[in-house]
Scaffold this motif. Sequence first.
Motif, PDB file in Angstrom:
ATOM      1  N   GLU A   1       0.719  -1.253  -0.096  1.00 46.35           N
ATOM      2  CA  GLU A   1      -0.004   0.144   0.041  1.00 46.35           C
ATOM      3  C   GLU A   1       0.811   1.334   0.077  1.00 46.35           C
ATOM      4  O   GLU A   1       0.647   2.201  -0.627  1.00 46.35           O
ATOM      5  CB  GLU A   1      -0.845  -0.053   1.340  1.00 46.35           C
ATOM      6  CG  GLU A   1      -2.396  -0.376   0.818  1.00 46.35           C
ATOM      7  CD  GLU A   1      -3.061  -0.110   2.356  1.00 46.35           C
ATOM      8  OE1 GLU A   1      -3.578  -0.941   2.836  1.00 46.35           O
ATOM      9  OE2 GLU A   1      -3.373   1.122   2.762  1.00 46.35           O
ATOM     10  N   ARG A   2       1.879   1.405   0.873  1.00 44.04           N
ATOM     11  CA  ARG A   2       2.821   2.390   1.028  1.00 44.04           C
ATOM     12  C   ARG A   2       3.501   2.481  -0.718  1.00 44.04           C
ATOM     13  O   ARG A   2       3.546   3.618  -0.924  1.00 44.04           O
ATOM     14  CB  ARG A   2       3.735   2.117   1.927  1.00 44.04           C
ATOM     15  CG  ARG A   2       4.670   3.373   2.361  1.00 44.04           C
ATOM     16  CD  ARG A   2       3.777   4.261   3.327  1.00 44.04           C
ATOM     17  NE  ARG A   2       4.722   5.646   3.259  1.00 44.04           N
ATOM     18  CZ  ARG A   2       4.395   6.706   3.102  1.00 44.04           C
ATOM     19  NH1 ARG A   2       2.836   6.738   2.639  1.00 44.04           N
ATOM     20  NH2 ARG A   2       4.679   7.832   3.163  1.00 44.04           N
ATOM     21  N   ALA A   3       3.686   1.652  -1.224  1.00 44.53           N
ATOM     22  CA  ALA A   3       4.539   1.694  -2.534  1.00 44.53           C
ATOM     23  C   ALA A   3       3.426   2.497  -3.432  1.00 44.53           C
ATOM     24  O   ALA A   3       3.943   3.030  -4.055  1.00 44.53           O
ATOM     25  CB  ALA A   3       5.016   0.140  -2.959  1.00 44.53           C
ATOM     26  N   GLU A   4       2.146   1.936  -3.279  1.00 44.58           N
ATOM     27  CA  GLU A   4       0.983   2.827  -4.248  1.00 44.58           C
ATOM     28  C   GLU A   4       1.014   3.904  -3.653  1.00 44.58           C
ATOM     29  O   GLU A   4       0.999   4.844  -4.727  1.00 44.58           O
ATOM     30  CB  GLU A   4       0.002   1.883  -4.205  1.00 44.58           C
ATOM     31  CG  GLU A   4      -0.224   0.383  -4.382  1.00 44.58           C
ATOM     32  CD  GLU A   4      -0.892   0.084  -5.791  1.00 44.58           C
ATOM     33  OE1 GLU A   4      -1.285   0.939  -6.377  1.00 44.58           O
ATOM     34  OE2 GLU A   4      -0.699  -0.885  -6.201  1.00 44.58           O
ATOM     35  N   ASP A   5       0.937   4.277  -2.755  1.00 41.82           N
ATOM     36  CA  ASP A   5       0.738   5.820  -2.092  1.00 41.82           C
ATOM     37  C   ASP A   5       1.864   6.759  -2.547  1.00 41.82           C
ATOM     38  O   ASP A   5       1.720   7.584  -3.065  1.00 41.82           O
ATOM     39  CB  ASP A   5       0.980   5.921  -0.614  1.00 41.82           C
ATOM     40  CG  ASP A   5      -0.463   5.126  -0.115  1.00 41.82           C
ATOM     41  OD1 ASP A   5      -0.446   5.365   1.196  1.00 41.82           O
ATOM     42  OD2 ASP A   5      -1.337   5.036  -0.861  1.00 41.82           O
ATOM     43  N   LEU A   6       3.251   6.019  -2.350  1.00 38.61           N
ATOM     44  CA  LEU A   6       4.312   6.736  -3.028  1.00 38.61           C
ATOM     45  C   LEU A   6       4.521   6.991  -4.377  1.00 38.61           C
ATOM     46  O   LEU A   6       4.805   8.120  -5.064  1.00 38.61           O
ATOM     47  CB  LEU A   6       5.679   6.223  -2.522  1.00 38.61           C
ATOM     48  CG  LEU A   6       5.972   6.056  -0.976  1.00 38.61           C
ATOM     49  CD1 LEU A   6       7.012   5.319  -0.651  1.00 38.61           C
ATOM     50  CD2 LEU A   6       6.154   7.502  -0.614  1.00 38.61           C
ATOM     51  N   ALA A   7       3.923   5.897  -4.966  1.00 35.14           N
ATOM     52  CA  ALA A   7       4.031   6.109  -6.682  1.00 35.14           C
ATOM     53  C   ALA A   7       3.110   7.211  -6.858  1.00 35.14           C
ATOM     54  O   ALA A   7       3.440   7.978  -8.103  1.00 35.14           O
ATOM     55  CB  ALA A   7       3.392   4.820  -7.264  1.00 35.14           C
ATOM     56  N   GLN A   8       1.803   7.323  -6.345  1.00 34.50           N
ATOM     57  CA  GLN A   8       0.779   8.113  -6.725  1.00 34.50           C
ATOM     58  C   GLN A   8       1.418   9.515  -6.475  1.00 34.50           C
ATOM     59  O   GLN A   8       1.151  10.621  -7.234  1.00 34.50           O
ATOM     60  CB  GLN A   8      -0.464   7.914  -6.046  1.00 34.50           C
ATOM     61  CG  GLN A   8      -1.280   6.802  -6.317  1.00 34.50           C
ATOM     62  CD  GLN A   8      -1.950   7.187  -7.590  1.00 34.50           C
ATOM     63  OE1 GLN A   8      -2.191   8.190  -8.133  1.00 34.50           O
ATOM     64  NE2 GLN A   8      -2.084   6.031  -8.417  1.00 34.50           N
ATOM     65  N   GLU A   9       2.300   9.579  -5.359  1.00 41.16           N
ATOM     66  CA  GLU A   9       2.732  10.943  -5.009  1.00 41.16           C
ATOM     67  C   GLU A   9       3.778  11.437  -6.091  1.00 41.16           C
ATOM     68  O   GLU A   9       3.887  12.507  -6.493  1.00 41.16           O
ATOM     69  CB  GLU A   9       3.213  10.764  -3.666  1.00 41.16           C
ATOM     70  CG  GLU A   9       3.938  12.291  -3.279  1.00 41.16           C
ATOM     71  CD  GLU A   9       4.201  12.566  -1.867  1.00 41.16           C
ATOM     72  OE1 GLU A   9       3.283  11.808  -1.157  1.00 41.16           O
ATOM     73  OE2 GLU A   9       4.521  13.768  -1.730  1.00 41.16           O
ATOM     74  N   ALA A  10       4.527  10.269  -6.219  1.00 38.93           N
ATOM     75  CA  ALA A  10       5.833  10.751  -7.391  1.00 38.93           C
ATOM     76  C   ALA A  10       4.929  11.427  -8.652  1.00 38.93           C
ATOM     77  O   ALA A  10       5.618  12.327  -9.191  1.00 38.93           O
ATOM     78  CB  ALA A  10       6.444   9.637  -7.700  1.00 38.93           C
ATOM     79  N   PHE A  11       3.959  10.811  -9.084  1.00 34.90           N
ATOM     80  CA  PHE A  11       3.314  11.258 -10.155  1.00 34.90           C
ATOM     81  C   PHE A  11       2.744  12.677 -10.129  1.00 34.90           C
ATOM     82  O   PHE A  11       2.562  13.436 -10.983  1.00 34.90           O
ATOM     83  CB  PHE A  11       2.308   9.976 -10.840  1.00 34.90           C
ATOM     84  CG  PHE A  11       2.894   9.210 -11.678  1.00 34.90           C
ATOM     85  CD1 PHE A  11       3.153   7.901 -11.118  1.00 34.90           C
ATOM     86  CD2 PHE A  11       3.150   9.478 -12.930  1.00 34.90           C
ATOM     87  CE1 PHE A  11       3.708   6.740 -11.920  1.00 34.90           C
ATOM     88  CE2 PHE A  11       3.627   8.362 -13.798  1.00 34.90           C
ATOM     89  CZ  PHE A  11       3.889   7.177 -13.313  1.00 34.90           C
ATOM     90  N   ALA A  12       2.183  12.681  -8.961  1.00 36.04           N
ATOM     91  CA  ALA A  12       1.688  14.026  -8.569  1.00 36.04           C
ATOM     92  C   ALA A  12       2.783  15.188  -8.700  1.00 36.04           C
ATOM     93  O   ALA A  12       2.315  16.084  -9.150  1.00 36.04           O
ATOM     94  CB  ALA A  12       0.952  14.077  -7.312  1.00 36.04           C
ATOM     95  N   ARG A  13       3.633  14.887  -8.366  1.00 34.47           N
ATOM     96  CA  ARG A  13       4.722  15.763  -8.312  1.00 34.47           C
ATOM     97  C   ARG A  13       5.407  15.987  -9.741  1.00 34.47           C
ATOM     98  O   ARG A  13       5.633  17.103 -10.042  1.00 34.47           O
ATOM     99  CB  ARG A  13       6.057  15.313  -7.633  1.00 34.47           C
ATOM    100  CG  ARG A  13       5.922  15.040  -6.212  1.00 34.47           C
ATOM    101  CD  ARG A  13       7.135  15.056  -5.472  1.00 34.47           C
ATOM    102  NE  ARG A  13       6.782  14.725  -3.992  1.00 34.47           N
ATOM    103  CZ  ARG A  13       7.681  14.375  -3.112  1.00 34.47           C
ATOM    104  NH1 ARG A  13       9.142  14.229  -3.287  1.00 34.47           N
ATOM    105  NH2 ARG A  13       7.651  14.203  -1.620  1.00 34.47           N
ATOM    106  N   ALA A  14       5.172  14.763 -10.338  1.00 34.91           N
ATOM    107  CA  ALA A  14       5.636  15.098 -12.039  1.00 34.91           C
ATOM    108  C   ALA A  14       4.705  15.949 -12.754  1.00 34.91           C
ATOM    109  O   ALA A  14       5.107  16.769 -13.549  1.00 34.91           O
ATOM    110  CB  ALA A  14       5.616  13.689 -12.579  1.00 34.91           C
TER     111      ALA A  14
END
Lengths: 269, 175
Positions: free
Chosen positions: B36-49
């Motif tokens: 779950e944390r991996a998914e959260d971080l991935a979403q955040e990375a895309f948000a930053r992109a």
Amino acid sequence: MSHVDDGMLHAYLDGELAPAEAQGVDAHLAQCPGCRERLEEERALIARAGELLALAAPPDREVPPFRAGDVKPPARLWWQVRQPLAWAATIVLALGIGTYLGRGFEALREPETAADAEPARPQALETPLTPERARRESRVTVPGATRKPPAAPASVPAPATPERAEYIARQRAAPVAARAEAPSAQADSVSLDGEHDVLRGPPISVDSARLLLGRDPLAVPGAPIRAVYRARQLGYSAVVIVEQPLDSSTVIEVVNKRASPLALNAVVV
Amino acid sequence: MPHSALSPVPQDLAEVYRTTYRALVRFLYRKVWDAERAEDLAQEAFARALVHKPDNARGWLFIVAANMARDDARRAARERRHLTLLTAEAQESNSATDEALEVESDRARVRAALEDLSPRDREVLLLWDSGLSYDEIATQTGLARGAIGTTLSRARRRLVQAYEAGKSGKHVARG
């Protein structure tokens, strides 16, 4: 012609050699049984490594829609309840459970230096079941405890789940007493389990904690509350940590959990 | 793909998302070991992109993801010095089957074996397993493209050796 070194063999097998280089390797392999054999060994190695990495991969889910417009802070995802909940009512270490957070709440203070006793803490939720995982138990004197816990093993390594369940069962508390339980003068010794699998999140308000847990969070009676945090752990829909300083060098965290048994099955591969 | 009323997702980023999201989650998972944390971080990375609009989104994403995972780990490490008192939980959920335990311990062994690699070798291996090309890996890690094959061969061998050794309880000296 010189033989093909490992790096080149792997690049070849990975399909990452330029066409000219790849042809050179082909030509050599055609006339070198030794290298052909090594090629097969390396091919098997690559396959084996891939298998192992696949063991340590997250479950494959559908790619969620890109929530570009309504980018949520990651913390909010933790709040999503996915399965029906089961609520636990047992207490592991009895500490005069009658005192609720609402009664003893004090203003938050600046974070202090951490305590000397340091139980090893796994970094992730899915703690590996390795025997060499370090654990330590500490004895802390907690003024205000109104019930003596049984003597805990001081030097025995972490009990496995079934034993802990039994230990927990022995601690089963009577229905929680009313709020006004005065701290007793007698200080009881409490053995703490240094190991835990929770991953701490952002600080939250007491009200949020109440909402999350469906009840008032539990805390050590008589000790001030420094902060309340949202946390996460595999198998639980809500975890709240109440952080309290016990003295100038000791901080205790009371971990409150709300279990969601079905969610656990969904995550374990 | 849902778009915000305020500003549409750039098409190229949406495409990168479609093709790279799972790989990013996989990469992050091997760092934070929590799906779950991996998914959260991935979403955040895309948000930053979305905010930064990097030229090379794919490479940028993996670098950002690595940093985020590292920060995540640092925060967890800071908390190591607190004592913890556990309150109890419901026990009815937890009769783990033998199979589940087996899977879990295999995963743990792979994780331990990965720890046995040097940080650079591990990074290269994980990036390759996440689907990046030699060129992309070279860019991200700063290694020469010609060195990637050698690094991977060493990393793969080490991973398998460490895993097998861990399984039999032996410790392999680092060569």
